[in-house]
Design a protein around this motif. Structure first.
Motif, mmCIF file in Angstrom:
data_model
loop_
_atom_site.group_PDB
_atom_site.id
_atom_site.type_symbol
_atom_site.label_atom_id
_atom_site.label_comp_id
_atom_site.label_asym_id
_atom_site.label_seq_id
_atom_site.Cartn_x
_atom_site.Cartn_y
_atom_site.Cartn_z
ATOM 1 N N ASN A 281 0.866 -1.171 0.000
ATOM 2 C CA ASN A 281 0.000 0.000 0.000
ATOM 3 C C ASN A 281 0.909 1.228 0.000
ATOM 4 N N SER A 282 0.531 2.239 -0.776
ATOM 5 C CA SER A 282 1.265 3.501 -0.727
ATOM 6 C C SER A 282 0.534 4.442 0.231
ATOM 7 N N ILE A 283 1.215 4.820 1.303
ATOM 8 C CA ILE A 283 0.619 5.601 2.376
ATOM 9 C C ILE A 283 1.305 6.967 2.463
ATOM 10 N N GLU A 294 -5.273 11.446 15.553
ATOM 11 C CA GLU A 294 -6.593 11.239 14.980
ATOM 12 C C GLU A 294 -6.492 11.483 13.477
ATOM 13 N N TYR A 295 -7.291 10.732 12.684
ATOM 14 C CA TYR A 295 -7.031 10.650 11.249
ATOM 15 C C TYR A 295 -8.284 10.893 10.414
ATOM 16 N N VAL A 296 -8.079 11.601 9.312
ATOM 17 C CA VAL A 296 -9.045 11.658 8.226
ATOM 18 C C VAL A 296 -8.378 10.956 7.043
ATOM 19 N N VAL A 297 -9.022 9.926 6.528
ATOM 20 C CA VAL A 297 -8.391 9.052 5.534
ATOM 21 C C VAL A 297 -8.985 9.308 4.150
ATOM 22 N N LEU A 298 -8.110 9.532 3.184
ATOM 23 C CA LEU A 298 -8.490 9.631 1.772
ATOM 24 C C LEU A 298 -8.099 8.322 1.093
ATOM 25 N N SER A 299 -9.075 7.652 0.513
ATOM 26 C CA SER A 299 -8.908 6.270 0.072
ATOM 27 C C SER A 299 -9.162 6.128 -1.427
ATOM 28 N N ALA A 300 -8.222 5.477 -2.138
ATOM 29 C CA ALA A 300 -8.399 5.179 -3.564
ATOM 30 C C ALA A 300 -7.431 4.069 -3.945
ATOM 31 N N THR A 320 -7.643 12.294 -7.855
ATOM 32 C CA THR A 320 -8.564 13.130 -7.069
ATOM 33 C C THR A 320 -8.000 13.369 -5.680
ATOM 34 N N MET A 321 -7.553 12.290 -5.028
ATOM 35 C CA MET A 321 -7.017 12.420 -3.670
ATOM 36 C C MET A 321 -5.701 13.197 -3.662
ATOM 37 N N MET A 322 -4.880 12.971 -4.668
ATOM 38 C CA MET A 322 -3.600 13.681 -4.739
ATOM 39 C C MET A 322 -3.827 15.176 -4.936
ATOM 40 N N GLU A 323 -4.756 15.530 -5.797
ATOM 41 C CA GLU A 323 -5.057 16.941 -6.033
ATOM 42 C C GLU A 323 -5.681 17.573 -4.801
ATOM 43 N N ALA A 324 -6.543 16.829 -4.095
ATOM 44 C CA ALA A 324 -7.132 17.358 -2.859
ATOM 45 C C ALA A 324 -6.054 17.665 -1.832
ATOM 46 N N VAL A 325 -5.069 16.785 -1.714
ATOM 47 C CA VAL A 325 -3.965 17.011 -0.782
ATOM 48 C C VAL A 325 -3.130 18.212 -1.224
ATOM 49 N N ARG A 326 -2.869 18.301 -2.522
ATOM 50 C CA ARG A 326 -2.097 19.448 -3.026
ATOM 51 C C ARG A 326 -2.789 20.753 -2.658
ATOM 52 N N VAL A 341 -3.479 9.415 3.418
ATOM 53 C CA VAL A 341 -3.918 8.937 2.108
ATOM 54 C C VAL A 341 -3.532 7.470 1.976
ATOM 55 N N GLY A 342 -4.500 6.626 1.597
ATOM 56 C CA GLY A 342 -4.232 5.229 1.314
ATOM 57 C C GLY A 342 -4.476 4.920 -0.145
ATOM 58 N N ASN A 343 -3.401 4.668 -0.894
ATOM 59 C CA ASN A 343 -3.526 4.169 -2.266
ATOM 60 C C ASN A 343 -3.250 2.670 -2.204
ATOM 61 N N TRP A 344 -4.327 1.910 -2.207
ATOM 62 C CA TRP A 344 -4.271 0.492 -1.861
ATOM 63 C C TRP A 344 -3.834 -0.378 -3.031
ATOM 64 N N GLY A 345 -3.184 -1.480 -2.693
ATOM 65 C CA GLY A 345 -2.849 -2.501 -3.672
ATOM 66 C C GLY A 345 -3.871 -3.620 -3.646
ATOM 67 N N SER A 346 -4.002 -4.322 -4.779
ATOM 68 C CA SER A 346 -4.807 -5.545 -4.872
ATOM 69 C C SER A 346 -6.259 -5.360 -4.466
ATOM 70 N N GLU A 347 -6.829 -4.207 -4.769
ATOM 71 C CA GLU A 347 -8.274 -4.040 -4.571
ATOM 72 C C GLU A 347 -9.036 -4.985 -5.484
ATOM 73 N N GLU A 348 -8.539 -5.127 -6.713
ATOM 74 C CA GLU A 348 -9.257 -5.907 -7.716
ATOM 75 C C GLU A 348 -9.326 -7.394 -7.388
#
Length: 517
Positions: A281-283, A294-300, A320-326, A341-348
């Motif tokens: 996972n890219s975090i 405490e965390y607010v998580v952006l997930s894609a 979308t998440m990267m631009e929101a963070v920028r 931000v969680g850019n997850w692996g193996s969702e599929e």
């Protein structure tokens, strides 16, 4: 005495005006977010680098590793602390060139490609007679047919009655002709599904049974009912190649086989097996200035199938998440809570990356404010459901009111909603009792044009709508960070099922950490 009274009056006036001042500050921040998004959008740059340059991101592939490294590089450049976090291992397979050629009764190059994880062919490919799988009336009928396919390439998909879309039929056929076509189409599908049931397999697992019976190759055509568009998934065979061929060429082979022509095809797939690789996972984290724990998580999810380049599933969610963070780094540098931000692996393959993250980080999970997940194409966000959390309406409805009016007026909310049993990565959090919400978008023909197809490419991205999504995510993230306390995790009481039993909160998701190959 008079002096003390003046001080009390001033304090009272200050307290009365505080909500107004607070709201004005929020409105100013929303305005800054919108202005930054419109003036300095980086979405097209991000999309070009991820979709065109890196391309498809099949779990375990070298391209997936490139994507992980790209994510980390970009978030570090934005001032976030980014890392690739391993959670398992997967079969590493790299797509090469694919070539499908009909060699008899005439020479014709066919539109086709290997399925993901398909065994490669020998250097010069394989050439064999093509046979079409018939309709079966029993399991013994199927077993008898298996004895006839040794040395053959087998067509396993249904050959549709027409290569035209339903919309085209409805527009151009007579009412009687359209009604007749729909009846024939329904009957054909019913017979094919009944026949498949006797094989004891699905179209994705059937090639393994054919391999064991001596077939030398498999061809399928998973048509989406729009011309030129097919779905590209994975192969389950161990030794023989599995190819997807476009509907038009598939129908040609099918008709020839049915007419006894005995067409021959050459299959050549130059894929590579690269052993076993780590999965990640890219975090990325921007530590909170007041409440860092405490965390607010952006997930894609970052991975994709590889029939195309994974533009709307799910590069659009990633950018979308990267631009929101920028945007937030520019206009909201003093974020109160940590933005993760969680850019997850193996969702599929079953939401594996996000499930692993929740399992591996109970210290984070217990202090997550909310999770925003985006994963259904390029369209603008128009629906937010409550995921089964009883009090979700209290904070989401309030936060949505701060969105620009033209955005807010389109968003439909459904509270309290129901908890997800799968579908996308927010379900991994919901099943652990964490408030997580899918940000659902307008269709843009996602289901038939780009979802897991050979046409999910850069040109399908609608950047104005992705920009709108980045603004929405940035605003909702800011508001979740500013919320005085952690929101309620109270769950609804689920309904009674058809058997009269109390439905329980779903807990079916568990991370698969190895491909088993």
């Amino acid at each position: 005495m008079k002096h003390r009274g003046m001080k009390s009056l001033a304090l009272a006036l200050l307290l009365l005006s505080a909500p107004t001042i607070f709201a004005q500050n929020k409105d100013a921040m929303v305005s800054s977010i919108v202005q930054e998004a419109n003036a300095n959008s980086q979405l097209e740059k991000y999309a070009f680098e991820l979709v065109d340059m890196i391309g498809p991101r099949l779990v375990g592939s070298p391209q997936m590793q490139q994507a992980h490294d790209w994510v980390v590089k970009n978030y570090n450049a934005l001032g976030a602390q980014a890392r690739n976090e391993p959670y398992g291992e997967w079969r590493s397979w790299e797509r090469g060139t694919s070539q499908v050629t009909m060699t008899y009764p005439r020479i014709k190059s066919l539109e086709g490609t290997q399925l993901a994880f398909s065994p490669m062919t020998k250097e010069k490919g394989i050439e064999a007679e093509v046979v079409a799988m018939p309709l079966f009336s029993s399991q013994s009928d199927f077993q008898s047919w298996l004895k006839t396919i040794k040395g053959k390439i087998v067509l396993i998909g249904m050959n549709p009655l027409s290569g035209r879309s339903d919309a085209n039929w409805k527009e151009s056929a007579s009412p009687k002709g359209y009604e007749k076509y729909q009846a024939l189409k329904s009957d054909q599908l019913k017979k094919w599904e009944g026949s498949m049931s006797y094989t004891g397999s699905t179209r994705r697992t059937l090639p393994l049974a054919l391999e064991n019976a001596g077939a030398v190759g498999v061809i399928d055509s998973y048509w989406t009912e729009l011309p030129g568009i097919t779905r590209i998934f994975d192969a389950k065979s161990k030794q023989i190649p599995v190819f997807n061929v476009g509907l038009e060429d598939y129908g040609l082979l099918y008709r020839m086989a049915e007419h006894g022509v005995k067409p021959r095809v050459s299959l050549q797939g130059n894929s590579k097996e690269l052993g076993i690789s780590k999965t990640y996972n890219s975090i990325a984290e921007i530590k909170g200035k007041e409440k860092p724990d405490e965390y607010v998580v952006l997930s894609a999810h970052l991975d994709s199938w590889d029939g195309a380049s994974g533009a709307t599933d799910n590069a659009t969610g990633v950018i979308t998440m990267m631009e929101a963070v920028r945007i937030l780094r520019k206009v909201y540098p003093e974020n109160k809570r940590t933005i993760l931000v969680g850019n997850w692996g193996s969702e599929e393959q079953g939401l594996n990356g996000s499930s692993a993250f929740v399992e591996d980080h109970p210290e984070i999970a217990k202090n997550i404010q909310v999770v925003w997940n985006q994963d259904n194409g390029t369209g603008r966000i128009v629906r937010i459901g409550g995921s089964g959390f009883e009090k979700s309406y209290e904070y989401i409805s309030r936060w949505v009111q701060y969105l620009p009016e033209e955005f807010r007026n389109e968003i439909q909310t459904s509270f309290p909603g129901m908890p997800g049993t799968g579908g996308s990565d927010h379900s991994s959090f919901v099943q652990k009792g964490i408030p997580a919400f899918g940000l659902s978008s307008t269709s843009w023909d996602y289901g038939k044009v780009t979802w897991h197809t050979n046409r999910d490419t850069y040109d399908k991205i609608v950047f104005d709508e992705v920009k709108q999504n980045a603004i929405i995510v940035a605003i909702l993230t800011y508001l979740a960070c500013e919320e005085p306390t952690l929101v309620s995790r109270e769950k609804i009481i689920l309904p009674i099922d058809k058997d009269g039993k109390q439905t329980v909160w779903p807990t079916n998701l568990q991370s698969k950490r190895t491909s088993g190959n």
